[in-house]
Design an enzyme around this catalytic site. Sequence first.
Site, PDB file in Angstrom:
ATOM      1  N   ARG A  40       0.830  -1.215   0.000  1.00 30.83           N
ATOM      2  CA  ARG A  40       0.000   0.000   0.000  1.00 30.83           C
ATOM      3  C   ARG A  40       0.860   1.259   0.000  1.00 30.83           C
ATOM      4  NH1 ARG A  40      -3.537   2.971   4.331  1.00 30.83           N
ATOM      5  NH2 ARG A  40      -5.391   3.607   3.148  1.00 30.83           N
ATOM      6  N   ILE A  66      -7.758   7.325  -0.604  1.00 32.05           N
ATOM      7  CA  ILE A  66      -7.435   5.909  -0.718  1.00 32.05           C
ATOM      8  C   ILE A  66      -8.159   5.215   0.425  1.00 32.05           C
ATOM      9  CG2 ILE A  66      -5.250   6.316   0.521  1.00 32.05           C
ATOM     10  CD1 ILE A  66      -4.104   3.838  -0.858  1.00 32.05           C
ATOM     11  N   SER A  67      -8.971   4.233   0.111  1.00 33.05           N
ATOM     12  CA  SER A  67      -9.798   3.565   1.120  1.00 33.05           C
ATOM     13  C   SER A  67      -8.935   2.861   2.154  1.00 33.05           C
ATOM     14  CB  SER A  67     -10.727   2.544   0.461  1.00 33.05           C
ATOM     15  OG  SER A  67     -11.644   3.169  -0.401  1.00 33.05           O
ATOM     16  N   GLN A  68      -9.502   2.689   3.353  1.00 34.35           N
ATOM     17  CA  GLN A  68      -8.764   1.962   4.376  1.00 34.35           C
ATOM     18  C   GLN A  68      -8.605   0.516   3.949  1.00 34.35           C
ATOM     19  OE1 GLN A  68     -12.141   2.851   7.190  1.00 34.35           O
ATOM     20  NE2 GLN A  68     -11.327   0.992   8.160  1.00 34.35           N
ATOM     21  N   PRO A  69      -7.481  -0.103   4.284  1.00 36.61           N
ATOM     22  CA  PRO A  69      -7.189  -1.454   3.801  1.00 36.61           C
ATOM     23  C   PRO A  69      -8.271  -2.478   4.114  1.00 36.61           C
ATOM     24  CG  PRO A  69      -5.223  -0.474   4.734  1.00 36.61           C
ATOM     25  CD  PRO A  69      -6.340   0.477   5.023  1.00 36.61           C
TER      26      PRO A  69
END
EC number: 2.1.1.77
Length: 219
Positions: A40, A66-69
């Site tokens: 990431r 950017i979305s959380q993992p």
Amino acid sequence: MTAEADGEDPAERKMRFLFAVRSRGVTDARVLAAMERIDRGAFVRGIFADRAYEDMPLPIACGQTISQPSVVGLMSQALAVNPRDKVLEVGTGSGYQAAVLSQLARRVYTVDRHRRLVREATEVFHRLSLTNITALIADGSFGLPEQAPFDRILVTAAAEDPPGPLLAQLKIGGIMVVPVGQTDAVQNLIKVTRLEQGYDYEELRPVRFVPLVEGIGSD
């Protein structure tokens, strides 16, 4: 800041990252393996780079995130991608979600309305030798009809309803995962399966995403 610079061993950092993802419900072995392979940190720039391995959304260019993992993992898991699938992602953003999908699918097409995001994501794809991703500047609300139908469609922006053009571009038996709801309220992540006659809708979980906007951006 690198793991070495802040005193954290890269292997320990990866274990901590994957533990956070698993603890939030990502259990699919293929998805976890994909997230282990895709760094990431390669998709996070500037002052937020030292937070790339935390389970939180982060700002990127063009007013996007950017979305959380864990959300990336849960959406990928819900999509149930098979190795021979052709996948459409609507909303390239940083490119991280498409990179994870590239480890699960035969081919990934990802579209975004922001030229800068497509350009920067493509640079990372090339650097990581992710050769099965094609990133294009396009109005994602209309899908990518020239490459349809798709086995899977993943939408990373919220629509008031699942977009009709995207539903039409699903194969019979295909799956779409899309956030649905108003942008100023909690949305629902919906899994749509195309049937021989009509569609099946399943609510998965509450989420919050930026809105799906029509047209091509100026940046």
